[in-house]
Every structure is written in structure tokens, then in C-alpha cells.
Design a protein around this motif. Structure first.
Motif, PDB file in Angstrom:
ATOM      1  N   GLY A  24      -8.753  -9.891 -14.337  1.00 46.23           N
ATOM      2  CA  GLY A  24      -8.232  -9.380 -13.075  1.00 46.23           C
ATOM      3  C   GLY A  24      -9.322  -9.318 -12.023  1.00 46.23           C
ATOM      4  N   ARG A  25      -8.958  -8.868 -10.837  1.00 47.16           N
ATOM      5  CA  ARG A  25      -9.918  -8.784  -9.751  1.00 47.16           C
ATOM      6  C   ARG A  25      -9.536  -7.637  -8.811  1.00 47.16           C
ATOM      7  NH1 ARG A  25      -8.639 -13.914  -5.692  1.00 47.16           N
ATOM      8  NH2 ARG A  25      -6.636 -13.161  -4.897  1.00 47.16           N
ATOM      9  N   LEU A  26     -10.481  -7.196  -8.016  1.00 48.08           N
ATOM     10  CA  LEU A  26     -10.242  -6.150  -7.036  1.00 48.08           C
ATOM     11  C   LEU A  26      -9.698  -6.784  -5.757  1.00 48.08           C
ATOM     12  CD1 LEU A  26     -13.520  -4.103  -7.540  1.00 48.08           C
ATOM     13  CD2 LEU A  26     -11.215  -3.379  -8.183  1.00 48.08           C
ATOM     14  N   GLU A  27      -8.510  -6.354  -5.351  1.00 46.45           N
ATOM     15  CA  GLU A  27      -7.877  -6.909  -4.165  1.00 46.45           C
ATOM     16  C   GLU A  27      -7.687  -5.828  -3.108  1.00 46.45           C
ATOM     17  OE1 GLU A  27      -5.284 -10.478  -6.294  1.00 46.45           O
ATOM     18  OE2 GLU A  27      -4.244  -8.725  -5.454  1.00 46.45           O
ATOM     19  N   VAL A  28      -7.811  -6.226  -1.858  1.00 50.22           N
ATOM     20  CA  VAL A  28      -7.677  -5.304  -0.741  1.00 50.22           C
ATOM     21  C   VAL A  28      -6.593  -5.810   0.204  1.00 50.22           C
ATOM     22  CG1 VAL A  28      -8.801  -4.389   1.326  1.00 50.22           C
ATOM     23  CG2 VAL A  28     -10.047  -4.491  -0.829  1.00 50.22           C
ATOM     24  N   HIS A  29      -5.754  -4.881   0.661  1.00 44.84           N
ATOM     25  CA  HIS A  29      -4.725  -5.189   1.649  1.00 44.84           C
ATOM     26  C   HIS A  29      -4.951  -4.258   2.842  1.00 44.84           C
ATOM     27  CE1 HIS A  29      -2.333  -7.511  -1.344  1.00 44.84           C
ATOM     28  NE2 HIS A  29      -2.854  -6.635  -2.187  1.00 44.84           N
ATOM     29  N   LEU A  30      -5.274  -4.808   3.986  1.00 45.92           N
ATOM     30  CA  LEU A  30      -5.492  -4.025   5.199  1.00 45.92           C
ATOM     31  C   LEU A  30      -4.324  -4.240   6.153  1.00 45.92           C
ATOM     32  CD1 LEU A  30      -9.294  -4.563   5.983  1.00 45.92           C
ATOM     33  CD2 LEU A  30      -8.205  -2.614   4.861  1.00 45.92           C
ATOM     34  N   VAL A  31      -3.633  -3.147   6.467  1.00 41.81           N
ATOM     35  CA  VAL A  31      -2.488  -3.214   7.373  1.00 41.81           C
ATOM     36  C   VAL A  31      -2.555  -2.018   8.314  1.00 41.81           C
ATOM     37  CG1 VAL A  31       0.018  -3.257   7.590  1.00 41.81           C
ATOM     38  CG2 VAL A  31      -1.074  -4.322   5.607  1.00 41.81           C
TER      39      VAL A  31
ATOM     40  N   VAL B 298     -14.831  -8.206  -3.951  1.00 47.45           N
ATOM     41  CA  VAL B 298     -13.591  -7.673  -3.406  1.00 47.45           C
ATOM     42  C   VAL B 298     -12.872  -8.796  -2.667  1.00 47.45           C
ATOM     43  CG1 VAL B 298     -12.536  -5.974  -1.890  1.00 47.45           C
ATOM     44  CG2 VAL B 298     -14.612  -5.383  -3.159  1.00 47.45           C
ATOM     45  N   HIS B 299     -11.617  -9.028  -3.028  1.00 49.78           N
ATOM     46  CA  HIS B 299     -10.850 -10.131  -2.451  1.00 49.78           C
ATOM     47  C   HIS B 299      -9.878  -9.593  -1.404  1.00 49.78           C
ATOM     48  CE1 HIS B 299     -12.168 -13.068  -5.594  1.00 49.78           C
ATOM     49  NE2 HIS B 299     -12.313 -11.950  -6.274  1.00 49.78           N
ATOM     50  N   LEU B 300     -10.051 -10.011  -0.168  1.00 50.55           N
ATOM     51  CA  LEU B 300      -9.164  -9.617   0.921  1.00 50.55           C
ATOM     52  C   LEU B 300      -7.912 -10.487   0.868  1.00 50.55           C
ATOM     53  CD1 LEU B 300      -8.687  -7.905   3.437  1.00 50.55           C
ATOM     54  CD2 LEU B 300      -9.907  -9.652   4.764  1.00 50.55           C
ATOM     55  N   VAL B 301      -6.784  -9.882   0.528  1.00 49.11           N
ATOM     56  CA  VAL B 301      -5.538 -10.613   0.312  1.00 49.11           C
ATOM     57  C   VAL B 301      -4.626 -10.532   1.536  1.00 49.11           C
ATOM     58  CG1 VAL B 301      -3.485 -10.809  -1.138  1.00 49.11           C
ATOM     59  CG2 VAL B 301      -5.689 -10.204  -2.165  1.00 49.11           C
ATOM     60  N   THR B 302      -4.514  -9.347   2.115  1.00 44.67           N
ATOM     61  CA  THR B 302      -3.655  -9.145   3.279  1.00 44.67           C
ATOM     62  C   THR B 302      -4.490  -8.589   4.429  1.00 44.67           C
ATOM     63  OG1 THR B 302      -1.774  -8.627   1.832  1.00 44.67           O
ATOM     64  CG2 THR B 302      -1.570  -8.022   4.154  1.00 44.67           C
ATOM     65  N   PHE B 303      -4.327  -9.199   5.598  1.00 42.15           N
ATOM     66  CA  PHE B 303      -5.096  -8.763   6.773  1.00 42.15           C
ATOM     67  C   PHE B 303      -4.165  -8.764   7.978  1.00 42.15           C
ATOM     68  CE2 PHE B 303      -8.364  -9.352  10.150  1.00 42.15           C
ATOM     69  CZ  PHE B 303      -9.177  -8.273   9.839  1.00 42.15           C
ATOM     70  N   CYS B 304      -3.483  -7.637   8.184  1.00 44.92           N
ATOM     71  CA  CYS B 304      -2.519  -7.500   9.273  1.00 44.92           C
ATOM     72  C   CYS B 304      -2.960  -6.311  10.134  1.00 44.92           C
ATOM     73  CB  CYS B 304      -1.115  -7.297   8.711  1.00 44.92           C
ATOM     74  SG  CYS B 304       0.172  -7.170   9.966  1.00 44.92           S
ATOM     75  N   VAL B 305      -3.970  -6.554  10.961  1.00 47.11           N
ATOM     76  CA  VAL B 305      -4.586  -5.476  11.736  1.00 47.11           C
ATOM     77  C   VAL B 305      -4.810  -5.912  13.182  1.00 47.11           C
ATOM     78  CG1 VAL B 305      -5.748  -4.535   9.702  1.00 47.11           C
ATOM     79  CG2 VAL B 305      -6.907  -6.241  11.109  1.00 47.11           C
ATOM     80  N   THR B 306      -5.111  -4.929  14.028  1.00 46.55           N
ATOM     81  CA  THR B 306      -5.411  -5.116  15.450  1.00 46.55           C
ATOM     82  C   THR B 306      -4.473  -6.150  16.087  1.00 46.55           C
ATOM     83  OG1 THR B 306      -7.243  -6.632  14.853  1.00 46.55           O
ATOM     84  CG2 THR B 306      -7.782  -4.331  15.188  1.00 46.55           C
TER      85      THR B 306
ATOM     86  N   VAL C 162       4.301  -0.065  -1.401  1.00 46.06           N
ATOM     87  CA  VAL C 162       3.984  -1.065  -2.422  1.00 46.06           C
ATOM     88  C   VAL C 162       4.848  -0.812  -3.654  1.00 46.06           C
ATOM     89  CG1 VAL C 162       2.193  -2.066  -3.876  1.00 46.06           C
ATOM     90  CG2 VAL C 162       1.606  -1.217  -1.613  1.00 46.06           C
ATOM     91  N   ASN C 163       5.503  -1.860  -4.124  1.00 48.97           N
ATOM     92  CA  ASN C 163       6.196  -1.799  -5.405  1.00 48.97           C
ATOM     93  C   ASN C 163       5.151  -2.035  -6.490  1.00 48.97           C
ATOM     94  OD1 ASN C 163       7.622  -2.422  -7.803  1.00 48.97           O
ATOM     95  ND2 ASN C 163       9.407  -3.090  -6.627  1.00 48.97           N
ATOM     96  N   VAL C 164       4.790  -0.978  -7.220  1.00 49.06           N
ATOM     97  CA  VAL C 164       3.684  -1.092  -8.176  1.00 49.06           C
ATOM     98  C   VAL C 164       4.029  -1.965  -9.376  1.00 49.06           C
ATOM     99  CG1 VAL C 164       2.653   1.102  -7.494  1.00 49.06           C
ATOM    100  CG2 VAL C 164       4.390   1.065  -9.301  1.00 49.06           C
ATOM    101  N   LYS C 165       5.309  -2.234  -9.583  1.00 51.20           N
ATOM    102  CA  LYS C 165       5.699  -3.094 -10.702  1.00 51.20           C
ATOM    103  C   LYS C 165       5.594  -4.570 -10.345  1.00 51.20           C
ATOM    104  CE  LYS C 165       8.820   0.235 -12.898  1.00 51.20           C
ATOM    105  NZ  LYS C 165      10.216   0.488 -13.367  1.00 51.20           N
ATOM    106  N   THR C 166       5.903  -4.897  -9.086  1.00 56.74           N
ATOM    107  CA  THR C 166       5.901  -6.295  -8.670  1.00 56.74           C
ATOM    108  C   THR C 166       4.760  -6.641  -7.721  1.00 56.74           C
ATOM    109  OG1 THR C 166       7.325  -5.891  -6.760  1.00 56.74           O
ATOM    110  CG2 THR C 166       8.413  -6.306  -8.880  1.00 56.74           C
ATOM    111  N   ALA C 167       4.052  -5.615  -7.216  1.00 54.79           N
ATOM    112  CA  ALA C 167       2.973  -5.782  -6.236  1.00 54.79           C
ATOM    113  C   ALA C 167       3.493  -6.226  -4.871  1.00 54.79           C
ATOM    114  CB  ALA C 167       1.904  -6.747  -6.731  1.00 54.79           C
ATOM    115  N   GLU C 168       4.798  -6.137  -4.653  1.00 62.17           N
ATOM    116  CA  GLU C 168       5.363  -6.492  -3.347  1.00 62.17           C
ATOM    117  C   GLU C 168       4.982  -5.437  -2.314  1.00 62.17           C
ATOM    118  OE1 GLU C 168       9.721  -7.014  -1.137  1.00 62.17           O
ATOM    119  OE2 GLU C 168       9.574  -6.228  -3.195  1.00 62.17           O
TER     120      GLU C 168
END
Length: 205
Positions: A14-21, A49-57, A77-83
Motif C-alpha cells: 500500500g501507499r500513503l495517499e492525500v486528497h486535498l479539497v 506521500v502520493h497526491l491523488v486529489t487536488f481540488c483547491v483554490t 469518503v466511503n471507507v469501504k470503496t474509497a469513493e
């Protein structure tokens, strides 16, 4: 970061993922400054750290009549599906006025959820009497927006009523060490079988 990693100690993949919104093109550029601080903090992490979502500014900005607004105010976040999907939260959780009073008096944001215990730990918080609280409670909505918001034109409809409720709470509890936390212990909440937060006594933990 350490709290996330603590749940992955036994995982060899696995890996560390970041979602910034969040944030938008506000007039004071506070969103941009915060985004830069967050990116800098993740860049300084020793882990990958892998930036996956970047919906800012500007990527989360819409313009209406020359006024900027966020497109998305909140996510879930749906913790079962990661949606990840846009969401609003009518239920703000226990002790909303207490938590808001803590921030309005100048405290920094802190994590109140203990993921391992599945509990909320709120407080103990301490502040001095809020200056001119009666004056602020007498002000109209426009004055509260202009003086107690970082983005007056982009606040959601409930902002002013929320601030008024918090100010009333501060007026009722000028010395929380006496009225709210005389034992210097946090208020602890855990979800019951119906999925609702209920307060638990410290001797039951």
C-alpha cells in the motif's frame, strides 16, 4: 501522518495517499496560503506521500456577479470503496458551541477523534472572557459577516446564526474552568448501537 501509519504497521503493501479539497480564490488569498503550507508540510514528510486529489483554490472556484465562491464546501469518503463525493453535514456532532467557542477565542484546530478507541475527546478547553461579547451580539448580520468571517460574501446561509450561538455560549461560560471543566478532564463521546454520539463517563473507559 503518524496516526494514519499506526493503523498500517502490520501491512506490508500500500501507499500513503492525500486528497486535498477546499478553498477558493478568496480576496485575501488565505486559501492559497493554506494550500502552500499544506503542500510544504507534506513535502517535508520523510515518507512517500502520493497526491491523488487536488481540488483547491482556482480549481474549486466559481464566479457569480464578480464574487468568488467555492464549488465544493465539504466532502465525505466511503471507507469501504474509497469513493469521495461532495457532502453537507446538517448534524455537526456533540458540543458544537463548545468546539466553536474554542476556535473563536483563538485556539488552533486540533484532532478530537481517537480512531483506535472510536471516541471523541473534547477539551478540556480554557479561555478568558470574550471581549465585547454583548456588543457583538447586538450587531446585525452584515456586521457579523464583515468582521467575524474571513470570506463574508462566500459563507453558507447558517454562518451568522452559528456565530451568534457561539457568542451566546461564550457569554454564558466566561470561565470554562469553572462551569465546563472543573475536573480538568475531557468530555468523551462514543457512538451507541443506533450510531448516535452519547457521552460516556471517564471511569467507563
Amino acid at each position: 501522518m503518524s496516526s494514519v501509519k499506526s493503523f498500517s504497521n502490520a501491512t506490508g503493501y500500500g501507499r500513503l495517499e492525500v486528497h486535498l479539497v477546499g478553498g477558493f480564490n478568496d480576496d485575501r488569498q488565505l486559501s492559497q496560503k493554506l494550500t502552500n503550507q499544506l503542500l510544504r508540510a507534506f513535502d517535508l514528510q520523510p515518507d512517500d506521500v502520493h497526491l491523488v486529489t487536488f481540488c483547491v483554490t482556482e480549481l474549486n472556484d466559481r464566479e457569480e456577479n464578480d464574487t468568488h465562491f467555492p464549488i465544493i464546501y465539504g466532502i465525505a469518503v466511503n471507507v469501504k470503496t474509497a469513493e469521495i463525493f461532495p457532502a453537507t453535514f446538517p448534524e455537526k456532532g456533540p458540543d458544537e458551541d463548545l468546539r466553536s467557542a474554542h476556535v473563536l477565542t483563538g485556539a488552533t484546530l486540533t484532532n478530537i477523534y481517537d480512531a483506535k478507541m472510536e471516541q471523541l475527546h473534547i477539551g478540556p478547553y480554557f479561555w478568558r472572557p470574550f471581549p465585547h461579547v454583548d456588543f457583538w451580539l447586538e450587531q446585525d448580520d452584515k456586521q457579523i459577516l464583515q468582521n467575524l468571517s474571513t470570506s463574508p460574501l462566500a459563507e453558507p446561509p447558517h454562518f451568522v446564526s452559528h456565530i451568534r450561538s457561539t457568542l451566546t455560549f461564550l457569554k454564558e461560560h466566561p470561565f470554562p474552568s469553572r462551569s465546563l471543566f472543573p475536573d480538568r478532564k475531557p468530555r468523551i463521546y462514543k457512538k451507541n448501537e443506533e450510531g448516535l454520539w452519547e457521552q460516556v463517563c471517564s471511569d467507563k473507559i
